[in-house]
Design an enzyme around this catalytic site. Structure first.
Site, PDB file in Angstrom:
ATOM      1  CG  HIS A  67      29.001  26.172  -0.250  1.00 43.35           C
ATOM      2  ND1 HIS A  67      29.775  26.302  -1.385  1.00 43.35           N
ATOM      3  CD2 HIS A  67      28.436  24.944  -0.320  1.00 43.35           C
ATOM      4  CE1 HIS A  67      29.685  25.206  -2.106  1.00 43.35           C
ATOM      5  NE2 HIS A  67      28.883  24.359  -1.475  1.00 43.35           N
TER       6      HIS A  67
ATOM      7  CG  ASP B 232      21.234  23.252  -1.335  1.00 48.27           C
ATOM      8  OD1 ASP B 232      22.460  23.189  -1.181  1.00 48.27           O
ATOM      9  OD2 ASP B 232      20.668  22.889  -2.389  1.00 48.27           O
TER      10      ASP B 232
HETATM   11  P1  AMP Z   1      28.479  21.868  -3.304  1.00 44.29           P
HETATM   12  O1  AMP Z   1      28.243  20.539  -3.983  1.00 44.29           O
HETATM   13  O2  AMP Z   1      29.077  21.725  -1.925  1.00 44.29           O
HETATM   14  O3  AMP Z   1      29.270  22.824  -4.182  1.00 44.29           O
HETATM   15  O4  AMP Z   1      27.055  22.459  -3.045  1.00 44.29           O
HETATM   16  C1  AMP Z   1      26.484  23.474  -3.801  1.00 44.29           C
HETATM   17  C2  AMP Z   1      25.046  23.564  -3.364  1.00 44.29           C
HETATM   18  O5  AMP Z   1      24.532  24.797  -3.808  1.00 44.29           O
HETATM   19  C3  AMP Z   1      24.154  22.460  -3.941  1.00 44.29           C
HETATM   20  O6  AMP Z   1      23.578  21.724  -2.850  1.00 44.29           O
HETATM   21  C4  AMP Z   1      23.104  23.230  -4.740  1.00 44.29           C
HETATM   22  O7  AMP Z   1      21.820  22.671  -4.639  1.00 44.29           O
HETATM   23  C5  AMP Z   1      23.172  24.612  -4.126  1.00 44.29           C
HETATM   24  N1  AMP Z   1      22.813  25.716  -5.009  1.00 44.29           N
HETATM   25  C6  AMP Z   1      23.240  25.936  -6.272  1.00 44.29           C
HETATM   26  N2  AMP Z   1      22.736  27.079  -6.746  1.00 44.29           N
HETATM   27  C7  AMP Z   1      21.958  27.597  -5.759  1.00 44.29           C
HETATM   28  C8  AMP Z   1      21.157  28.755  -5.632  1.00 44.29           C
HETATM   29  N3  AMP Z   1      21.032  29.643  -6.628  1.00 44.29           N
HETATM   30  N4  AMP Z   1      20.503  28.968  -4.480  1.00 44.29           N
HETATM   31  C9  AMP Z   1      20.597  28.079  -3.465  1.00 44.29           C
HETATM   32  N5  AMP Z   1      21.348  26.976  -3.512  1.00 44.29           N
HETATM   33  C10 AMP Z   1      22.019  26.728  -4.650  1.00 44.29           C
END
Ligand code: AMP
Ligand code: ZN
Length: 109
Positions: A101, A31
């Site tokens: 995810h 993340d």
């Molecule tokens: P959610 O709130 O369950 O949709 O979680 C989305 C997660 O994706 C968050 O914890 C973000 O920090 C993570 N995230 C967003 N963009 C990226 C990226 N490019 N690479 C890795 N993690 C990401």
């Protein structure tokens, strides 16, 4: 692939994101904004918006997400201390990336 979806782009290796594990069904990466010492995302290659959008044919994908999360917890050395597995579902559930995810979170002292 949904070209405007960041996780579809990551799965298609259109970004610099490093995979800790990958197979034909899913990828695992860190993340970008970790909430714990270990914070990995286990992401199916198939674009599914959220848990709400699962269909019967996706059962194998969900099973594999959990199975791979289990082995990643072992390889990260957090299986004994413990960890969280989390699906945020839709806006009210904290979901901000609308490509399914599974969060694997742990490694606290
Ligand atoms: P959610 O709130 O369950 O949709 O979680 C989305 C997660 O994706 C968050 O914890 C973000 O920090 C993570 N995230 C967003 N963009 C990226 C990226 N490019 N690479 C890795 N993690 C990401
Ligand atoms: Zn997607």
């Amino acid at each position: 692939m949904h070209s405007n979806c960041i996780f579809c782009q990551i799965c298609a290796e259109k970004t610099e994101t490093e995979f800790l594990f990958e197979n034909e069904t899913l990828v695992v990466f860190r993340d970008i904004n970790p909430h714990a010492p270990v914070h990995l995302l286990v992401v199916p290659r198939k674009h599914i918006r959220s848990i709400n959008d699962l269909v019967d044919d996706d059962r194998g994908i969900i099973s594999e997400l959990i199975s791979v999360a289990q082995s990643m917890a072992v390889s990260q050395g957090i299986h004994k201390s413990g960890y969280k597995l989390l699906f945020n579902v839709e806006k009210g559930g904290g979901q901000v990336i609308f490509h399914l995810h599974l969060h694997l979170i742990g490694g606290w002292a």
